[in-house]
Every structure is written in structure tokens, then in C-alpha cells.
Scaffold this active site. Structure first.
Site, PDB file in Angstrom:
ATOM      1  N   ASN A   1       0.872  -1.178   0.000  1.00 20.82           N
ATOM      2  CA  ASN A   1       0.000   0.000   0.000  1.00 20.82           C
ATOM      3  C   ASN A   1       0.908   1.227   0.000  1.00 20.82           C
ATOM      4  O   ASN A   1       1.507   1.557   1.024  1.00 20.82           O
ATOM      5  CB  ASN A   1      -0.892  -0.038   1.254  1.00 20.82           C
ATOM      6  CG  ASN A   1      -1.754   1.203   1.383  1.00 20.82           C
ATOM      7  OD1 ASN A   1      -1.819   2.032   0.469  1.00 20.82           O
ATOM      8  ND2 ASN A   1      -2.407   1.353   2.520  1.00 20.82           N
ATOM      9  N   TRP A   2       0.978   1.858  -1.137  1.00 21.80           N
ATOM     10  CA  TRP A   2       1.902   3.007  -1.268  1.00 21.80           C
ATOM     11  C   TRP A   2       1.362   4.256  -0.579  1.00 21.80           C
ATOM     12  O   TRP A   2       2.082   5.238  -0.438  1.00 21.80           O
ATOM     13  CB  TRP A   2       2.160   3.314  -2.753  1.00 21.80           C
ATOM     14  CG  TRP A   2       2.838   2.211  -3.506  1.00 21.80           C
ATOM     15  CD1 TRP A   2       3.310   1.032  -3.013  1.00 21.80           C
ATOM     16  CD2 TRP A   2       3.137   2.184  -4.920  1.00 21.80           C
ATOM     17  NE1 TRP A   2       3.876   0.270  -4.009  1.00 21.80           N
ATOM     18  CE2 TRP A   2       3.777   0.961  -5.188  1.00 21.80           C
ATOM     19  CE3 TRP A   2       2.907   3.074  -5.967  1.00 21.80           C
ATOM     20  CZ2 TRP A   2       4.204   0.608  -6.473  1.00 21.80           C
ATOM     21  CZ3 TRP A   2       3.326   2.726  -7.247  1.00 21.80           C
ATOM     22  CH2 TRP A   2       3.974   1.498  -7.490  1.00 21.80           C
ATOM     23  N   LYS A   3       0.099   4.225  -0.195  1.00 22.15           N
ATOM     24  CA  LYS A   3      -0.545   5.398   0.446  1.00 22.15           C
ATOM     25  C   LYS A   3      -0.324   6.643  -0.416  1.00 22.15           C
ATOM     26  O   LYS A   3      -0.293   6.541  -1.634  1.00 22.15           O
ATOM     27  CB  LYS A   3      -0.034   5.562   1.884  1.00 22.15           C
ATOM     28  CG  LYS A   3      -0.177   4.264   2.690  1.00 22.15           C
ATOM     29  CD  LYS A   3       0.045   4.424   4.164  1.00 22.15           C
ATOM     30  CE  LYS A   3      -0.157   3.086   4.861  1.00 22.15           C
ATOM     31  NZ  LYS A   3       0.000   3.149   6.308  1.00 22.15           N
TER      32      LYS A   3
ATOM     33  N   HIS B   1      -9.394   1.178   5.063  1.00 22.60           N
ATOM     34  CA  HIS B   1      -8.113   1.361   5.757  1.00 22.60           C
ATOM     35  C   HIS B   1      -8.346   2.266   6.967  1.00 22.60           C
ATOM     36  O   HIS B   1      -9.135   3.201   6.907  1.00 22.60           O
ATOM     37  CB  HIS B   1      -7.080   1.967   4.802  1.00 22.60           C
ATOM     38  CG  HIS B   1      -5.694   1.890   5.381  1.00 22.60           C
ATOM     39  ND1 HIS B   1      -5.248   2.769   6.329  1.00 22.60           N
ATOM     40  CD2 HIS B   1      -4.680   1.017   5.151  1.00 22.60           C
ATOM     41  CE1 HIS B   1      -4.014   2.434   6.668  1.00 22.60           C
ATOM     42  NE2 HIS B   1      -3.639   1.380   5.973  1.00 22.60           N
TER      43      HIS B   1
ATOM     44  N   GLU C   1      -6.726   4.639   8.092  1.00 23.50           N
ATOM     45  CA  GLU C   1      -6.501   6.067   7.805  1.00 23.50           C
ATOM     46  C   GLU C   1      -7.739   6.696   7.171  1.00 23.50           C
ATOM     47  O   GLU C   1      -8.036   7.861   7.397  1.00 23.50           O
ATOM     48  CB  GLU C   1      -5.254   6.219   6.909  1.00 23.50           C
ATOM     49  CG  GLU C   1      -3.975   5.929   7.697  1.00 23.50           C
ATOM     50  CD  GLU C   1      -2.845   5.314   6.907  1.00 23.50           C
ATOM     51  OE1 GLU C   1      -2.867   5.350   5.662  1.00 23.50           O
ATOM     52  OE2 GLU C   1      -1.921   4.770   7.551  1.00 23.50           O
TER      53      GLU C   1
ATOM     54  N   GLU D   1      -5.044  -4.825  10.564  1.00 23.88           N
ATOM     55  CA  GLU D   1      -4.022  -3.801  10.766  1.00 23.88           C
ATOM     56  C   GLU D   1      -4.276  -3.078  12.085  1.00 23.88           C
ATOM     57  O   GLU D   1      -5.100  -2.152  12.141  1.00 23.88           O
ATOM     58  CB  GLU D   1      -4.062  -2.787   9.618  1.00 23.88           C
ATOM     59  CG  GLU D   1      -3.801  -3.395   8.263  1.00 23.88           C
ATOM     60  CD  GLU D   1      -3.224  -2.370   7.282  1.00 23.88           C
ATOM     61  OE1 GLU D   1      -2.167  -2.644   6.718  1.00 23.88           O
ATOM     62  OE2 GLU D   1      -3.827  -1.291   7.119  1.00 23.88           O
TER      63      GLU D   1
ATOM     64  N   GLY E   1       2.887   2.340  10.792  1.00 27.77           N
ATOM     65  CA  GLY E   1       3.835   3.442  10.632  1.00 27.77           C
ATOM     66  C   GLY E   1       4.567   3.817  11.910  1.00 27.77           C
ATOM     67  O   GLY E   1       5.220   4.849  11.967  1.00 27.77           O
TER      68      GLY E   1
ATOM     69  N   GLY F   1       3.025  -1.095   4.229  1.00 30.70           N
ATOM     70  CA  GLY F   1       3.055   0.341   3.968  1.00 30.70           C
ATOM     71  C   GLY F   1       4.474   0.787   3.642  1.00 30.70           C
ATOM     72  O   GLY F   1       4.963   0.607   2.523  1.00 30.70           O
TER      73      GLY F   1
HETATM   74  P1  13P Z   1       3.256   0.415   7.655  1.00 28.33           P
HETATM   75  O1  13P Z   1       3.784  -0.864   7.053  1.00 28.33           O
HETATM   76  O2  13P Z   1       3.955   1.641   7.156  1.00 28.33           O
HETATM   77  O3  13P Z   1       3.183   0.337   9.157  1.00 28.33           O
HETATM   78  O4  13P Z   1       1.741   0.569   7.147  1.00 28.33           O
HETATM   79  C1  13P Z   1       0.880  -0.507   7.217  1.00 28.33           C
HETATM   80  C2  13P Z   1      -0.361  -0.168   6.485  1.00 28.33           C
HETATM   81  O5  13P Z   1      -1.128   0.683   6.900  1.00 28.33           O
HETATM   82  C3  13P Z   1      -0.613  -0.837   5.202  1.00 28.33           C
HETATM   83  O6  13P Z   1      -1.892  -0.584   4.737  1.00 28.33           O
END
Ligand code: 13P
Length: 251
Positions: free
Chosen positions: A9-11, A96, A98, A168, A174, A235
Site C-alpha cells: 500500500n503506497w498510500k 483502511h 486512515e 491492521e 507506521g 506500507g
Molecule cells: P506500515 O507498514 O507503514 O506500518 O503501514 C501498514 C499499512 O497501513 C498498510 O496498509
């Protein structure tokens, strides 16, 4: 046998040329990964068409990170499931944390989005997970069960063939603070039980459940060794092709 998947997931990271380079690097290294491991990259909307051209005909599947809860029309700024299909997306991430936290994504909206995505022929990666307060209050099983039921209990066993669940824990995203393999496993097993209660043991057993939250090459092996952890939603570490592929090599 359920499918193993590692999805990046590149966000909201990379500009288009960087995303194209990242996709090329993932494709180039994908031959190292055993064929039974599915590889997915979830790129920002602006990147989907050029990244689709890079992954076309390769083993790397394309995903969006979200979709609209309406089919089409006067919804400025939204991206429909048909638009995603038209650039060869195979998956979309939905729910997600977020999006739940910053953009008011509700379970009701997620039901609509999931319905539209499945109807358009997209596969859905549905995210669930508790926040730190909920974990510290000992409510993590309840929260994750409730989130899973609130969306997936509106669908059928047949629909579940095109749904992947991603656990998650919000406190692990993160933060560099990964859930231990045991913490992740007990929630994955709980999700599978929740699925079994509605859809039966076979569907639960066939559903891919990914772990996400500070997953990296150094901890993926331990997580993926757990019986109910079928891969990862990655992420930060997905922004480097070497790390992403390193994780996919951890089964
Ligand atoms: P990180 O791997 O940066 O903790 O993020 C996980 C995530 O939210 C993937 O969708």
C-alpha cells in the site's frame, strides 16, 4: 488452499514517475518470489493507468486504495469502481484505518463500496483493526469482530471468494511497533472464527487474511509462520522494491 498475498500500500507517496519506477523494480524482482505468492501493488489514483501498463502481463496485480460509494454522477473528486476497472485494477483496498480515522469512512459506506466493487468485478481487501485505546482496554477482539461483521455479514459465501481481510492494528501502523506474531495470530484466528460462524468452516478456511503494521523483511518470517497469517499489507516497506520483495520471500 487459501492464497498467500503480499500487497504494497503506497498510500500518498511517490509522484507518478517514481511510482512507475517502483512498479518496474517490483516486476523485475518478482521472479525471485515463489509462484504461489500473489504480489499486489496499491498505487494512488493518479498512478494507476501508468502502473497498469508496467504490470500488464506480469504476475504483479494492481490495486486501488479506495473507491467511491456511488456508481457515477455528480460526486466531485470521487473515483468510481468502473473507472478502476477501466485501468485494469484487479483489487481495491477498502476501510483502511486512515480512511476510517481521517475521512469518516463508516461501516455503512464500506458495505456500499464493497457491493459496488464486487459487482464491477474487483476484489476487495477489507481492512480492520483496533486502535491503541481499544487494545489497552482489552477490547481488541470485540472491535475487530464487530468491524468484520458490520461489513462482511452483508455478503454471501460466493462473494467471500473475492474478499481478502487485512488485520491492521492502528497502533502498529507506521510506528515501527509491530504486533508480535502471537498477538497477530490470535486476532487472525478470531477473524476466521467470525467468518466461520456466518459462512461455514470451508469459506473461513479459504479466506486470505493479511497482517499489516510495521511489517518488514526482518519480522515477516515470524508473522507469516503463523497458521492464520496468509501474508501482509505493507506500507512503508513497500516503497522500496528490495524490502517489499524481501517480505514476499519470507514465507
Ligand atoms: P506500515 O507498514 O507503514 O506500518 O503501514 C501498514 C499499512 O497501513 C498498510 O496498509
Amino acid at each position: 488452499m487459501r492464497k498467500k498475498i503480499v500487497a504494497g500500500n503506497w498510500k500518498m507517496n511517490t509522484i507518478v514517475p517514481e511510482g512507475v519506477e517502483l512498479a518496474k523494480a517490483v516486476v523485475a524482482k518478482s521472479a525471485e518470489v515463489p509462484a504461489e505468492v500473489g504480489l499486489v501493488v496499491a498505487a494512488p489514483f493518479t498512478h494507476l493507468a501508468p502502473v497498469a501498463a508496467v504490470v500488464k502481463g506480469t504476475r504483479v496485480a494492481l490495486s486501488a486504495q479506495n473507491c467511491a460509494d456511488k456508481e457515477k454522477g455528480a460526486y466531485t473528486g470521487e473515483v468510481s469502481v468502473d473507472m478502476l476497472k477501466s485501468v485494469d485494477c484487479e483489487y481495491t483496498i477498502l476501510g483502511h484505518s486512515e480512511r476510517r480515522q481521517y475521512y469518516g469512512e463508516t461501516d455503512a459506506k464500506l458495505v456500499e463500496k464493497t457491493r459496488l466493487a464486487l459487482a464491477a468485478g474487483l476484489k476487495v481487501i477489507l481492512c480492520v483493526g483496533e486502535n491503541l485505546d481499544e487494545r489497552e482496554a482489552g477490547k481488541h477482539f470485540q472491535v475487530v469482530s464487530d468491524q468484520t461483521k458490520a461489513v462482511l455479514y452483508n455478503f454471501s459465501a460466493e462473494d467471500m471468494k473475492n474478499i481478502v481481510v487485512a488485520y491492521e492494528p492502528v497502533w502498529a501502523i507506521g510506528t515501527g511497533k509491530t504486533a508480535t506474531a502471537e498477538q497477530a495470530e490470535e486476532i487472525h484466528a478470531c477473524i476466521r472464527k467470525v467468518l466461520a460462524e456466518k459462512f461455514g468452516a470451508q469459506v473461513a478456511d479459504d479466506t486470505t487474511i493479511l497482517y499489516g503494521g510495521s511489517c518488514k523483511p526482518s519480522n515477516a518470517k515470524e508473522l507469516f509462520a503463523m497458521p492464520d497469517i496468509d501474508g501482509g499489507l505493507i506500507g512503508g516497506a513497500a516503497l522500496k522494491a528490495d524490502d517489499f520483495i524481501g517480505i514476499a520471500l519470507s514465507f
